[in-house]
Motif scaffolding. Structure first.
Motif, mmCIF file in Angstrom:
data_model
loop_
_atom_site.group_PDB
_atom_site.id
_atom_site.type_symbol
_atom_site.label_atom_id
_atom_site.label_comp_id
_atom_site.label_asym_id
_atom_site.label_seq_id
_atom_site.Cartn_x
_atom_site.Cartn_y
_atom_site.Cartn_z
ATOM 1 N N ILE A 1 -5.567 -5.334 -0.859
ATOM 2 C CA ILE A 1 -5.093 -4.570 0.541
ATOM 3 C C ILE A 1 -6.242 -4.365 1.373
ATOM 4 C CG2 ILE A 1 -3.866 -2.813 1.365
ATOM 5 C CD1 ILE A 1 -2.159 -2.685 -1.387
ATOM 6 N N LYS A 2 -7.533 -3.733 0.648
ATOM 7 C CA LYS A 2 -8.567 -3.273 1.735
ATOM 8 C C LYS A 2 -9.293 -4.612 1.956
ATOM 9 C CE LYS A 2 -11.475 -0.615 -0.263
ATOM 10 N NZ LYS A 2 -12.219 0.059 -1.269
ATOM 11 N N TYR B 1 -3.366 -2.451 -6.770
ATOM 12 C CA TYR B 1 -3.691 -3.540 -5.538
ATOM 13 C C TYR B 1 -4.421 -3.161 -4.621
ATOM 14 C CZ TYR B 1 0.564 -4.386 -8.338
ATOM 15 O OH TYR B 1 1.293 -4.792 -9.396
ATOM 16 N N LYS B 2 -5.182 -2.052 -4.810
ATOM 17 C CA LYS B 2 -6.074 -1.363 -3.451
ATOM 18 C C LYS B 2 -6.810 -2.494 -3.095
ATOM 19 C CE LYS B 2 -7.561 2.956 -2.280
ATOM 20 N NZ LYS B 2 -8.036 4.482 -2.650
ATOM 21 N N ASP B 3 -7.584 -3.226 -3.966
ATOM 22 C CA ASP B 3 -8.817 -3.794 -3.491
ATOM 23 C C ASP B 3 -8.360 -5.055 -2.785
ATOM 24 O OD1 ASP B 3 -10.776 -2.411 -4.566
ATOM 25 O OD2 ASP B 3 -10.912 -3.759 -6.424
ATOM 26 N N PRO C 1 -3.577 2.736 -8.147
ATOM 27 C CA PRO C 1 -4.496 2.013 -7.095
ATOM 28 C C PRO C 1 -4.687 0.421 -7.674
ATOM 29 C CG PRO C 1 -5.696 3.368 -8.487
ATOM 30 C CD PRO C 1 -4.241 3.641 -8.903
ATOM 31 N N ALA D 1 0.749 -1.248 0.045
ATOM 32 C CA ALA D 1 -0.082 0.081 0.057
ATOM 33 C C ALA D 1 0.692 1.308 -0.120
ATOM 34 C CB ALA D 1 -0.970 0.061 1.190
ATOM 35 N N THR E 1 2.550 1.530 -3.502
ATOM 36 C CA THR E 1 2.006 1.772 -4.880
ATOM 37 C C THR E 1 0.805 2.639 -4.548
ATOM 38 O OG1 THR E 1 0.741 0.006 -4.244
ATOM 39 C CG2 THR E 1 2.564 -0.327 -5.223
ATOM 40 N N ALA E 2 0.365 3.011 -3.624
ATOM 41 C CA ALA E 2 -0.936 3.794 -3.356
ATOM 42 C C ALA E 2 -0.880 5.053 -4.183
ATOM 43 C CB ALA E 2 -1.608 4.030 -1.902
#
Length: 187
Positions: free
Chosen positions: A122-123, A118-120, A116, A108, A111-112
């Protein structure tokens, strides 16, 4: 480089610690293939590109953590004290490496601000972590209080992991786990 027959799961298992420690941008597909003792082209047999590999790594880590967390939480034969001990052991196994910490938080942070993509994943990891702790809190707290406390605990644990890495001292994550246990036990 020797040609080694390996499964997708074995590749993921070998890649996870490398990505956890080095990060995404400092880990090329060539280096990852070398660490797995396979040809770079072998990665492309399983993964279309590096982004797909990273997504699968994150999904694998989340699946492992979620499975083991909820296996403990949902075990009706364990006391709350036994559950907390097993969760503490899981946290130690997953995060107590001063050289790597939490792959989700690392990814996160890395890369954030760029993409984004990979955001999902990570969430999902953090949502599962929060909901698991919330289940443990609900016998002593309202639904709203347990959610707020679970979110606070995950924030505290992740801060503890970060400080552990910076100072190379486990006391930070140990203190966060201790605070979590006291809140869950309502001490």
């Amino acid at each position: 480089m020797p040609k080694v027959k390996t499964s997708k799961e074995e590749v993921l298992k070998k890649v996870i610690p490398i990505l956890r420690e080095r990060g995404i941008s400092k880990s090329s597909m060539s280096e990852l293939a070398k660490a797995c003792e396979i040809q770079k082209s072998h990665f492309y047999y399983y993964f279309n590109n590096k982004e797909q590999l990273i997504k699968e790594v994150l999904a694998t880590v989340n699946s492992y953590f979620r499975h083991n967390l909820f296996k403990v939480i949902e075990n009706g034969n364990l006391t709350i004290e036994q559950k907390l001990k097993k969760i503490h052991e899981l946290i130690d196994k997953m995060f107590k490496n001063a050289h790597s910490g939490c792959i989700m938080a690392n990814t996160a942070l890395e890369t954030a601000h760029l993409d984004p993509i990979y955001k999902d994943e990570i969430k999902y990891f953090f949502e599962d972590f929060i909901s698991g702790l919330q289940v443990l809190l609900e016998p002593n707290y309202s639904k709203q209080e347990s959610l707020a406390l679970a979110e606070q605990m995950v924030q505290d644990l992740e801060g503890g992991i970060l400080l552990m890495r910076i100072y190379n001292d486990h006391k930070y994550i140990n203190n966060a786990v201790s605070r979590m246990e006291k809140i869950i036990m309502k001490l």
